[in-house]
Design an enzyme around this catalytic site. Structure first.
Site, PDB file in Angstrom:
ATOM      1  N   GLY A 158       2.082   1.650  -3.504  1.00  0.00           N
ATOM      2  CA  GLY A 158       0.977   2.088  -4.358  1.00  0.00           C
ATOM      3  C   GLY A 158       0.568   3.521  -4.115  1.00  0.00           C
ATOM      4  N   GLU A 159       0.459   3.907  -2.841  1.00  0.00           N
ATOM      5  CA  GLU A 159       0.046   5.274  -2.544  1.00  0.00           C
ATOM      6  C   GLU A 159       1.104   6.281  -2.971  1.00  0.00           C
ATOM      7  OE1 GLU A 159      -2.017   8.099   0.799  1.00  0.00           O
ATOM      8  OE2 GLU A 159      -1.623   6.004   1.299  1.00  0.00           O
ATOM      9  N   SER A 160       2.366   5.934  -2.777  1.00  0.00           N
ATOM     10  CA  SER A 160       3.439   6.838  -3.201  1.00  0.00           C
ATOM     11  C   SER A 160       3.393   7.055  -4.712  1.00  0.00           C
ATOM     12  CB  SER A 160       4.797   6.264  -2.780  1.00  0.00           C
ATOM     13  OG  SER A 160       4.875   6.146  -1.378  1.00  0.00           O
ATOM     14  N   VAL A 179       0.835  -1.204   0.000  1.00  0.00           N
ATOM     15  CA  VAL A 179       0.000   0.000   0.000  1.00  0.00           C
ATOM     16  C   VAL A 179       0.873   1.258   0.000  1.00  0.00           C
ATOM     17  CG1 VAL A 179      -1.804   1.274   1.224  1.00  0.00           C
ATOM     18  CG2 VAL A 179      -1.925  -1.215   1.060  1.00  0.00           C
TER      19      VAL A 179
END
Length: 150
Positions: free
Chosen positions: A71-73, A68
């Site tokens: 992915g968020e970065s 996560v």
């Protein structure tokens, strides 16, 4: 007649300009601590790697939260590049489906837009292991707003 100055159209940066911007801006302390490394960065496709070592659960598998973070970065940075100067993209929703466990080596996240709107973006990030097997699919939604003043 409007008192506002005309708005200059946003011209997307070249791939090398975008990658240089991302490297200058940084990925934040958490992603940096986890070993996040840029490979490619454009509005249409962003790629980064992260080592499994140092980011595992007690049983030696890559931690689900690490997928996560990767992915968020990727999704947040891509949304901010798309937002353009004077605007800011902030995450409003994220979810992940883990389908395989990485145990060693690097994982690679490939981020592509699903929706690029005036005030919202949605990106899908596919995270794969060294053998190219999908381990996790992350989806992030970002709200685009004007940069706060001051």
């Amino acid at each position: 007649m409007s008192d506002q100055a005309p708005v200059e159209p946003f011209v997307p940066p070249t791939e090398s300009e975008a990658l240089a911007w991302a490297r200058r801006r940084g990925v934040g302390a958490l992603a940096a601590k986890m070993g996040f490394e840029w490979v490619e960065f454009t509005i249409e496709r962003s790629v980064a790697t992260m080592p499994v070592e140092g980011n595992t659960q007690p049983v030696g598998l890559l931690h689900g939260g690490a997928y996560v973070v990767l992915g968020e970065s990727l999704g947040s940075m891509a949304a901010n590049l798309y937002a353009g100067p004077g605007r800011l993209a902030v995450g409003t929703d994220i979810n992940a489906t883990h389908t395989r466990s990485a145990k060693s080596g690097l994982v690679t996240g490939v981020c592509t837009p699903i929706h690029l709107g005036r005030t919202m973006t949605v990106h899908e990030i596919v995270v794969s292991d060294d053998q190219g097997r999908r381990c996790s699919t992350v989806r992030i939604t970002n709200l685009i707003k004007d940069m706060p003043r001051g």
